[in-house]
Design a protein around this motif. Sequence first.
Motif, PDB file in Angstrom:
ATOM      1  N   VAL A 152      -7.988  10.506  -1.062  1.00  0.00           N
ATOM      2  CA  VAL A 152      -7.377   9.643  -0.047  1.00  0.00           C
ATOM      3  C   VAL A 152      -5.882   9.470  -0.317  1.00  0.00           C
ATOM      4  O   VAL A 152      -5.053   9.531   0.594  1.00  0.00           O
ATOM      5  CB  VAL A 152      -8.088   8.265  -0.021  1.00  0.00           C
ATOM      6  CG1 VAL A 152      -7.288   7.271   0.818  1.00  0.00           C
ATOM      7  CG2 VAL A 152      -9.493   8.418   0.546  1.00  0.00           C
ATOM      8  N   ARG A 153      -5.521   9.256  -1.594  1.00  0.00           N
ATOM      9  CA  ARG A 153      -4.107   9.094  -1.934  1.00  0.00           C
ATOM     10  C   ARG A 153      -3.325  10.369  -1.666  1.00  0.00           C
ATOM     11  O   ARG A 153      -2.187  10.328  -1.200  1.00  0.00           O
ATOM     12  CB  ARG A 153      -3.973   8.674  -3.394  1.00  0.00           C
ATOM     13  CG  ARG A 153      -4.380   7.226  -3.646  1.00  0.00           C
ATOM     14  CD  ARG A 153      -4.033   6.779  -5.049  1.00  0.00           C
ATOM     15  NE  ARG A 153      -4.881   7.413  -6.046  1.00  0.00           N
ATOM     16  CZ  ARG A 153      -6.063   6.940  -6.414  1.00  0.00           C
ATOM     17  NH1 ARG A 153      -6.541   5.832  -5.871  1.00  0.00           N
ATOM     18  NH2 ARG A 153      -6.782   7.546  -7.331  1.00  0.00           N
ATOM     19  N   PHE A 213       0.818  -1.212   0.000  1.00  0.00           N
ATOM     20  CA  PHE A 213       0.000   0.000   0.000  1.00  0.00           C
ATOM     21  C   PHE A 213       0.851   1.261   0.000  1.00  0.00           C
ATOM     22  O   PHE A 213       0.395   2.309  -0.465  1.00  0.00           O
ATOM     23  CB  PHE A 213      -0.981  -0.034   1.172  1.00  0.00           C
ATOM     24  CG  PHE A 213      -2.192  -0.868   0.884  1.00  0.00           C
ATOM     25  CD1 PHE A 213      -3.334  -0.289   0.359  1.00  0.00           C
ATOM     26  CD2 PHE A 213      -2.184  -2.235   1.090  1.00  0.00           C
ATOM     27  CE1 PHE A 213      -4.451  -1.049   0.054  1.00  0.00           C
ATOM     28  CE2 PHE A 213      -3.290  -3.016   0.793  1.00  0.00           C
ATOM     29  CZ  PHE A 213      -4.433  -2.424   0.267  1.00  0.00           C
ATOM     30  N   LYS A 218       1.325   1.747  -3.579  1.00  0.00           N
ATOM     31  CA  LYS A 218       0.120   2.326  -4.180  1.00  0.00           C
ATOM     32  C   LYS A 218      -0.161   3.734  -3.650  1.00  0.00           C
ATOM     33  O   LYS A 218      -1.025   4.435  -4.185  1.00  0.00           O
ATOM     34  CB  LYS A 218      -1.084   1.425  -3.884  1.00  0.00           C
ATOM     35  CG  LYS A 218      -0.986   0.052  -4.515  1.00  0.00           C
ATOM     36  CD  LYS A 218      -2.050  -0.888  -3.962  1.00  0.00           C
ATOM     37  CE  LYS A 218      -3.441  -0.466  -4.334  1.00  0.00           C
ATOM     38  NZ  LYS A 218      -4.464  -1.443  -3.895  1.00  0.00           N
ATOM     39  N   ARG A 219       0.540   4.103  -2.570  1.00  0.00           N
ATOM     40  CA  ARG A 219       0.325   5.377  -1.884  1.00  0.00           C
ATOM     41  C   ARG A 219      -1.118   5.509  -1.416  1.00  0.00           C
ATOM     42  O   ARG A 219      -1.786   6.521  -1.615  1.00  0.00           O
ATOM     43  CB  ARG A 219       0.728   6.556  -2.782  1.00  0.00           C
ATOM     44  CG  ARG A 219       2.207   6.534  -3.147  1.00  0.00           C
ATOM     45  CD  ARG A 219       2.655   7.796  -3.816  1.00  0.00           C
ATOM     46  NE  ARG A 219       4.092   7.764  -4.079  1.00  0.00           N
ATOM     47  CZ  ARG A 219       4.790   8.789  -4.579  1.00  0.00           C
ATOM     48  NH1 ARG A 219       4.162   9.917  -4.865  1.00  0.00           N
ATOM     49  NH2 ARG A 219       6.074   8.677  -4.787  1.00  0.00           N
ATOM     50  N   GLU A 220      -1.563   4.450  -0.787  1.00  0.00           N
ATOM     51  CA  GLU A 220      -2.909   4.390  -0.236  1.00  0.00           C
ATOM     52  C   GLU A 220      -2.858   3.803   1.169  1.00  0.00           C
ATOM     53  O   GLU A 220      -1.871   3.178   1.558  1.00  0.00           O
ATOM     54  CB  GLU A 220      -3.822   3.525  -1.112  1.00  0.00           C
ATOM     55  CG  GLU A 220      -4.064   4.063  -2.502  1.00  0.00           C
ATOM     56  CD  GLU A 220      -4.928   3.137  -3.330  1.00  0.00           C
ATOM     57  OE1 GLU A 220      -5.379   2.106  -2.786  1.00  0.00           O
ATOM     58  OE2 GLU A 220      -5.140   3.430  -4.513  1.00  0.00           O
ATOM     59  N   GLN A 221      -3.938   4.006   1.893  1.00  0.00           N
ATOM     60  CA  GLN A 221      -4.073   3.431   3.227  1.00  0.00           C
ATOM     61  C   GLN A 221      -4.812   2.108   3.124  1.00  0.00           C
ATOM     62  O   GLN A 221      -5.821   2.011   2.423  1.00  0.00           O
ATOM     63  CB  GLN A 221      -4.851   4.392   4.141  1.00  0.00           C
ATOM     64  CG  GLN A 221      -4.751   4.072   5.614  1.00  0.00           C
ATOM     65  CD  GLN A 221      -3.395   4.435   6.199  1.00  0.00           C
ATOM     66  OE1 GLN A 221      -2.774   5.401   5.774  1.00  0.00           O
ATOM     67  NE2 GLN A 221      -2.935   3.665   7.159  1.00  0.00           N
ATOM     68  N   SER A 222      -4.299   1.080   3.798  1.00  0.00           N
ATOM     69  CA  SER A 222      -4.964  -0.220   3.799  1.00  0.00           C
ATOM     70  C   SER A 222      -6.057  -0.229   4.862  1.00  0.00           C
ATOM     71  O   SER A 222      -5.791  -0.043   6.049  1.00  0.00           O
ATOM     72  CB  SER A 222      -3.957  -1.342   4.084  1.00  0.00           C
ATOM     73  OG  SER A 222      -4.641  -2.563   4.299  1.00  0.00           O
ATOM     74  N   TYR A 224      -2.841  10.727   2.006  1.00  0.00           N
ATOM     75  CA  TYR A 224      -1.846   9.734   2.441  1.00  0.00           C
ATOM     76  C   TYR A 224      -0.430  10.253   2.194  1.00  0.00           C
ATOM     77  O   TYR A 224       0.445  10.166   3.061  1.00  0.00           O
ATOM     78  CB  TYR A 224      -2.061   8.422   1.691  1.00  0.00           C
ATOM     79  CG  TYR A 224      -1.014   7.368   1.969  1.00  0.00           C
ATOM     80  CD1 TYR A 224      -1.124   6.533   3.075  1.00  0.00           C
ATOM     81  CD2 TYR A 224       0.079   7.206   1.128  1.00  0.00           C
ATOM     82  CE1 TYR A 224      -0.166   5.570   3.347  1.00  0.00           C
ATOM     83  CE2 TYR A 224       1.035   6.252   1.381  1.00  0.00           C
ATOM     84  CZ  TYR A 224       0.920   5.425   2.492  1.00  0.00           C
ATOM     85  OH  TYR A 224       1.876   4.484   2.753  1.00  0.00           O
ATOM     86  N   ARG A 225      -0.208  10.815   1.014  1.00  0.00           N
ATOM     87  CA  ARG A 225       1.122  11.313   0.682  1.00  0.00           C
ATOM     88  C   ARG A 225       1.510  12.480   1.574  1.00  0.00           C
ATOM     89  O   ARG A 225       2.657  12.586   2.024  1.00  0.00           O
ATOM     90  CB  ARG A 225       1.154  11.737  -0.794  1.00  0.00           C
ATOM     91  CG  ARG A 225       0.979  10.568  -1.757  1.00  0.00           C
ATOM     92  CD  ARG A 225       0.679  11.056  -3.156  1.00  0.00           C
ATOM     93  NE  ARG A 225       0.183   9.966  -3.988  1.00  0.00           N
ATOM     94  CZ  ARG A 225      -0.437  10.134  -5.140  1.00  0.00           C
ATOM     95  NH1 ARG A 225      -0.661  11.349  -5.607  1.00  0.00           N
ATOM     96  NH2 ARG A 225      -0.848   9.094  -5.842  1.00  0.00           N
ATOM     97  N   GLY A 267     -11.107   8.529  -4.053  1.00  0.00           N
ATOM     98  CA  GLY A 267      -9.876   7.741  -4.033  1.00  0.00           C
ATOM     99  C   GLY A 267      -8.658   8.608  -4.257  1.00  0.00           C
ATOM    100  O   GLY A 267      -7.619   8.433  -3.602  1.00  0.00           O
TER     101      GLY A 267
END
Length: 399
Positions: free
Chosen positions: A310-311, A154, A157-161, A314-315, A307
Amino acid sequence: MGQKENNTVDRESFLEFLIGLRSDLFFYEGVVNSLTQQVLYKRTAPENRFFKKTLRSLFDVPDFLQMEPAHGGRVKILKAPLTYGFLIDLRAYEHTEDYLQHTFGKRSRSKLRRYKKRLDQCISPDYRMYYGEMEKEVYDFLFAELETMIKRRFAQKREQSFELPFLPVYQQILYRAILDKKGSMFVIYDGARPINISINFIYGHTLFSCNSCYDIDYSAFSLGNIDMVTHLDWCFEHGLKVFDAGRGDFIHKRKWVNTRYLYQRHIFYDSSSLYLRLQGYLIALKTKVLFWLLRALRKMNLHIAYGALVRLLYRQDKGQSQKIPPSFVLNQKIEIPSTEDLTPIDLSEEANAFLRKPLYDFLYTNHESKQAVTVLGHPKHRNKFYFKGKNANASLLLS
C-alpha cells in the motif's frame, strides 16, 4: 398487484442511532450496554414501520451492546463480524491516575506527565473541550484544519488514510451532537493555531473517539498521549465509564486500552420474501468470509507485506507531486554571530512554515519558551538559520 421488491440494500451507520440522531430502531426491542448495564433504547414504534419487501444493513454495531430483536413480525436479523474495536473500561478506577498506575510502569507515567509539562512550558497552550455550545464558524474552521492535519500526517507516513473519506459524514452530524451534549470536540491551541483536534460522540456512559490527529510540526511533544490523558480526565469528571477508541489495531492504541470487542454488521430483511431472505444470507456469508480471510492473512503476517505494498502504491501514485519537507540538522552548542548581521524571521508567515518543526524540536530539547526565542536568518546563506533563546542557542542547516 403485489409490492415490488427493492433490490437495493440500505447501508446505514449505527453511530447515528447510538447518539440519538436517528430513532427508528423499531426492528430492535431494546438496546442495553452490557458493560454499564445502561438501557440505551426501548422500542415504542410499531414494528410494521419496517418497509415491506426491503432489506436494511447496519454497520459497526459493537458486540458489547445487547440487541434484543423485536418480538414477532416479519423482520428477521442476521449478524456478521466486521473487525475488532478497542476500548478502555474505566468502571474499576476512581480517577485517571488510578488507571495509569494499573496500566503503565513508573517510568512511563513519568514520561506522560513530562509531555504536558514540557508543552505548557514551551508554548503556553490553550486546552479547550467544545461541549454543549460552539460557534458554527469555529466548528467548520476546525474540521478544515483537521482534514489538513490528517493529510499531512499520512503524507509523512506515505500511506493512504482510510478515515479521511468519513470526515464529511462526521462533519454533517457532530455539530448538532455537540449542541445536544451528545458529542464533543477537543482542541489544543498554540495561540490561534489548532495543533491537536479530536472529535467524539457520546452515548449513555460511553465516549466514542472517532477521529483524532495532530500537527506533525509538534511531534516532539507527543500530543497523542496528552490528548489521551486529557480525555480520561474529562471522562471521570463527567461520569463516563467507557472510552471507546474504535477500530484499528495499532501499537500506540494497544498500550492504552484494556478491552477488545467485535464490530458487527446487522442485516434486517422481510422474512416473507424468499428473495430477500436469500440475499440477506448471502450478504452475511460474504461478510463472514472476508472477516475470517483477513484474520488468516494476519496470522501469516501477510498484512505486513500488504502494508508495504500500500505504501509503495501510494508513493507511485503521488510521484513527484508529493512535497517532501526539507531535512535539517540542529547544532545546539554554537555562538550566534552578531544579530546586526542577521535577519529576524516571522514564523507566522506561511512562507516560513518549514522552520516550525525545527523550532519546536529546539524548544522541547532545551526547555525554552517560544516567547523567549528569536529566529534569525543568514543573509548570505539562505539555508542557514539561528535560534536564539534565553538559556540556549542553536544553528539550523537545511538540506
